[in-house]
Design an enzyme around this catalytic site. Sequence first.
Site, mmCIF file in Angstrom:
data_model
loop_
_atom_site.group_PDB
_atom_site.id
_atom_site.type_symbol
_atom_site.label_atom_id
_atom_site.label_comp_id
_atom_site.label_asym_id
_atom_site.label_seq_id
_atom_site.Cartn_x
_atom_site.Cartn_y
_atom_site.Cartn_z
ATOM 1 N N ASP A 46 -1.837 -11.360 48.793
ATOM 2 C CA ASP A 46 -0.849 -10.320 48.513
ATOM 3 C C ASP A 46 0.531 -10.824 48.892
ATOM 4 O OD1 ASP A 46 -0.417 -7.193 48.027
ATOM 5 O OD2 ASP A 46 0.857 -7.849 49.690
ATOM 6 N N TYR A 51 9.667 -11.027 50.030
ATOM 7 C CA TYR A 51 9.203 -11.779 51.198
ATOM 8 C C TYR A 51 9.856 -13.165 51.264
ATOM 9 C CZ TYR A 51 5.374 -8.321 51.322
ATOM 10 O OH TYR A 51 4.623 -7.175 51.354
ATOM 11 N N LYS A 76 5.245 -8.362 43.827
ATOM 12 C CA LYS A 76 5.875 -7.044 43.671
ATOM 13 C C LYS A 76 7.344 -7.194 43.267
ATOM 14 C CE LYS A 76 3.168 -5.645 47.730
ATOM 15 N NZ LYS A 76 3.075 -6.978 48.377
ATOM 16 N N HIS A 109 7.425 -2.121 44.370
ATOM 17 C CA HIS A 109 7.291 -2.241 45.825
ATOM 18 C C HIS A 109 7.521 -0.918 46.560
ATOM 19 C CE1 HIS A 109 7.684 -5.529 49.134
ATOM 20 N NE2 HIS A 109 7.042 -4.475 49.586
#
Length: 276
Positions: A46, A51, A76, A109
Amino acid sequence: MATVPTITLNDGATIPQLGFGVWQVPADEAETVVAEALKVGYRHIDNAAVYGNEEGVGRAIAASGIPREELFITTKVWVSDFKAGNTKQALRTSLEKLGLDYVDLYLIHWPSPADEAYLDAWKAMEEMQAEGLTRSIGVSNFLPEHLERVAEAGTVIPAINQVEIHPALQQRDCQEANERHGIATQAWSPLAQGAVFEDEPVVAAAEAHGVSPAQVVIRWHLQRGRILFPKSVTPERIASNFDVFGFELSETELAAIDGLERDGRTGPNPGEFNPS
């Protein structure tokens, strides 16, 4: 190597119930950490554009030698991209960073509900799924009212709703809404960042089965039918979080952990969080 159970989504795709998360994994460590997870046996990763570590994840995937069809990769779209109408380009950018032709799951997200731009993003997601850039589409942090709006406005029901769920925050209204729409529930922060490891039902179950509190909480999620992806950068914990298929919690133990609900949210409230 343990066989991880799978869940069939509402679009017919299957997803490994236990995955590996890379939130807050530094970009320069992501390749090493994900390589370790893949070596242990994880096949579900994931990720998210925000990120900042998709390149490292992609390098680990490429170096693993694992056939693409054996992996389940999620990423996402961040709020700023879908508000700017860049949902499609965001996915193409993520695919380039990951070194992939498609992802298995693409998620919105956060709903950032102030202006409902997520509805436009969902239409773009449907188009990308039809084009084969993502196998499944879903949402993250959507409350029941957000799901209702997507169900009304779209032609595809989300396959997954990824929300914060752990013993201290079970979001039963979200789980019930997901079930009502045929949407699978996926838990982020499934271990509550360790905040429930000293709670009596967790400690008692860990002692009874000779396992760690983290393993107990992971097993609780699995037996309650949720998808989850614990995260660690420590090889020993990456391995122990995967070693959860040699014991089973009793219904009494499960119910006691269910009783730990205390609205213990560790992240933002999706109904109030409107990031830019």
